[in-house]
Design a protein around this motif. Structure first.
Motif, PDB file in Angstrom:
ATOM      1  N   ARG A 215      -3.207  11.111   0.085  1.00 33.90           N
ATOM      2  CA  ARG A 215      -2.510   9.979   0.714  1.00 33.90           C
ATOM      3  C   ARG A 215      -2.437   8.784  -0.239  1.00 33.90           C
ATOM      4  NH1 ARG A 215      -4.493   5.886   4.941  1.00 33.90           N
ATOM      5  NH2 ARG A 215      -2.664   5.448   6.256  1.00 33.90           N
ATOM      6  N   LYS A 216      -3.533   8.519  -0.936  1.00 33.14           N
ATOM      7  CA  LYS A 216      -3.540   7.430  -1.918  1.00 33.14           C
ATOM      8  C   LYS A 216      -2.573   7.720  -3.056  1.00 33.14           C
ATOM      9  CE  LYS A 216      -8.400   6.252  -1.027  1.00 33.14           C
ATOM     10  NZ  LYS A 216      -9.772   6.239  -1.587  1.00 33.14           N
ATOM     11  N   ARG A 219       1.050   6.970  -2.139  1.00 28.78           N
ATOM     12  CA  ARG A 219       1.360   5.535  -2.176  1.00 28.78           C
ATOM     13  C   ARG A 219       1.527   5.044  -3.610  1.00 28.78           C
ATOM     14  NH1 ARG A 219      -0.384   2.380   2.929  1.00 28.78           N
ATOM     15  NH2 ARG A 219      -0.222   4.022   4.490  1.00 28.78           N
ATOM     16  N   LYS A 220       0.700   5.544  -4.503  1.00 26.70           N
ATOM     17  CA  LYS A 220       0.845   5.166  -5.911  1.00 26.70           C
ATOM     18  C   LYS A 220       2.166   5.663  -6.478  1.00 26.70           C
ATOM     19  CE  LYS A 220      -4.104   5.010  -7.061  1.00 26.70           C
ATOM     20  NZ  LYS A 220      -5.192   5.632  -7.853  1.00 26.70           N
ATOM     21  N   ALA A 223       4.993   3.434  -5.125  1.00 27.63           N
ATOM     22  CA  ALA A 223       4.963   2.121  -5.754  1.00 27.63           C
ATOM     23  C   ALA A 223       5.475   2.193  -7.193  1.00 27.63           C
ATOM     24  CB  ALA A 223       3.545   1.559  -5.725  1.00 27.63           C
ATOM     25  N   ALA A 251       4.179   9.611   3.139  1.00 28.13           N
ATOM     26  CA  ALA A 251       5.222   8.699   2.665  1.00 28.13           C
ATOM     27  C   ALA A 251       5.814   7.908   3.821  1.00 28.13           C
ATOM     28  CB  ALA A 251       6.315   9.491   1.946  1.00 28.13           C
ATOM     29  N   ALA A 254       3.399   5.213   4.755  1.00 28.32           N
ATOM     30  CA  ALA A 254       3.397   4.125   3.785  1.00 28.32           C
ATOM     31  C   ALA A 254       4.576   3.183   4.003  1.00 28.32           C
ATOM     32  CB  ALA A 254       3.427   4.692   2.367  1.00 28.32           C
ATOM     33  N   ASP A 257       3.986   1.029   6.990  1.00 28.63           N
ATOM     34  CA  ASP A 257       3.088  -0.088   6.646  1.00 28.63           C
ATOM     35  C   ASP A 257       3.833  -1.169   5.864  1.00 28.63           C
ATOM     36  OD1 ASP A 257       1.004   1.168   7.900  1.00 28.63           O
ATOM     37  OD2 ASP A 257       0.095   1.956   6.065  1.00 28.63           O
ATOM     38  N   GLU A 258       4.769  -0.742   5.015  1.00 28.48           N
ATOM     39  CA  GLU A 258       5.590  -1.697   4.254  1.00 28.48           C
ATOM     40  C   GLU A 258       6.410  -2.561   5.200  1.00 28.48           C
ATOM     41  OE1 GLU A 258       7.359  -2.950   0.346  1.00 28.48           O
ATOM     42  OE2 GLU A 258       5.548  -1.861   0.881  1.00 28.48           O
ATOM     43  N   LEU A 270       3.891  -1.235  -1.129  1.00 32.33           N
ATOM     44  CA  LEU A 270       4.695  -0.439  -2.047  1.00 32.33           C
ATOM     45  C   LEU A 270       5.592  -1.286  -2.941  1.00 32.33           C
ATOM     46  CD1 LEU A 270       5.807   2.362   0.453  1.00 32.33           C
ATOM     47  CD2 LEU A 270       3.808   2.330  -1.045  1.00 32.33           C
TER      48      LEU A 270
END
Length: 311
Positions: A215-216, A219-220, A223, A251, A254, A257-258, A270
């Motif tokens: 999951r991390k 997100r990377k 971004a 995704a 993420a 959340d954005e 992101l």
């Protein structure tokens, strides 16, 4: 087996109907994957076929239980993905399988009690198979039970759903889910439950398989692509090689959340250049792409098109 607390209500309901001799002939166990529908089915069927059940649960010692353990009980039939003539597993349940099943159900129980069949996943039946099943559902024989299991019940035709007694498995309250995860030994229960969208079964499995690190990474990747640093084809390769559907789930989270951060006047995690409306459209596309991965379209092309819109 550590029975999840959210199984208590459907279990009690079915056992009450059993006491009244009013069990449905076609239960539909419906709800998201990860809530233990198949464990519930196994427990219920074992208790139903057991010769000496205790409060609905199998004794584990009688002849019926021993045959179930061995997978040779004559009154227990399971139907799932079959094999094609070339030996490759099918991606759907086809009409010939349903016809064979209907012929089997027309015979009498060998033990003189219930004859139980399950179709799992029932939402994998193609249109012809679903149509062939209708007659069996409309004309059930006495003490024959046909249990359908579906993670995506909306994929079943309405004609099938209307002839079943639906038993829904919904996400449990957050406090209950966290307590269960902690009892299961999940170290970071809060993060795991958030990653799984409140689904405790998925949270446990994902935590054990390292999905939180995945999951991390997602997100990377997003971004980096948003900043013009990432190479889209390299990201596509990594995602397709390791749980692509799960990565698309992360995704979508993420991006949600954005949007939430932007709506609150803050910078999103992101740093996407897309406006909120475009982020909403991309969120929808992510979910459609996850569904499309089940089909015949090339996954690399689907992801490249998705990332092209993201950048």
């Amino acid at each position: 087996m550590n029975t999840p607390p959210w199984h208590a209500e459907p279990w009690t309901r079915l056992q009450a109907r059993r006491q009244r001799d009013a069990l449905p002939h076609a239960p539909l166990l419906a709800g998201p994957a990860g809530l233990g529908k198949r464990d519930f089915l196994q427990r219920f069927v074992r208790g139903l076929l057991c010769q000496q059940p205790v409060d609905g649960d199998a004794c584990g010692r009688c002849r019926s239980c021993l045959l179930l353990d061995a997978g040779t009980h004559p009154d227990r039939v399971t139907l799932s993905y079959g094999l094609r003539k070339d030996g490759v597993q099918r991606s759907e349940i086809v009409v010939d399988q349903i016809r064979e099943l209907s012929a089997r159900l027309a015979t009498s129980s060998q033990f003189g009690g219930w004859q139980v069949t399950s179709i799992d996943p029932a939402d994998a039946m193609n249109a012809a198979a679903a149509n062939a099943l209708l007659k069996t559902l409309e004309e059930p024989t006495r003490e024959t039970m046909l249990v359908l299991v579906a993670d995506a019940p909306w994929r079943l035709p309405q004609t099938i759903r209307s002839r079943c007694q639906r038993i829904d498995f919904a996400l449990p309250p957050r406090e209950q889910a966290l307590a269960w995860l902690q009892a299961e030994g999940v170290a970071d229960a809060v993060a795991a439950l958030d990653a799984a969208g409140g689904n405790p079964g998925l949270a446990r499995d994902w935590a054990r398989e390292g999905a939180l690190d995945r999951r991390k990474e997602v997100r990377k990747d997003l971004a980096a692509l948003a900043a013009g640093r990432g190479e889209a084809m390299e990201v596509v390769r990594r995602w397709l090689d390791n749980e692509p559907a799960q990565r698309l789930w992360f995704a979508a989270q993420a991006v949600a959340d954005e949007v939430k951060a932007r709506s609150g006047g803050q910078d999103g995690p992101l740093s996407s250049a897309l406006d909120i409306e475009s982020l909403g459209h991309w969120y929808d596309r992510v979910n459609r792409t996850r569904d499309a991965l089940r089909g015949p379209l090339r996954g690399d092309l689907l992801l490249l098109e998705l990332f092209g819109d993201w950048r």
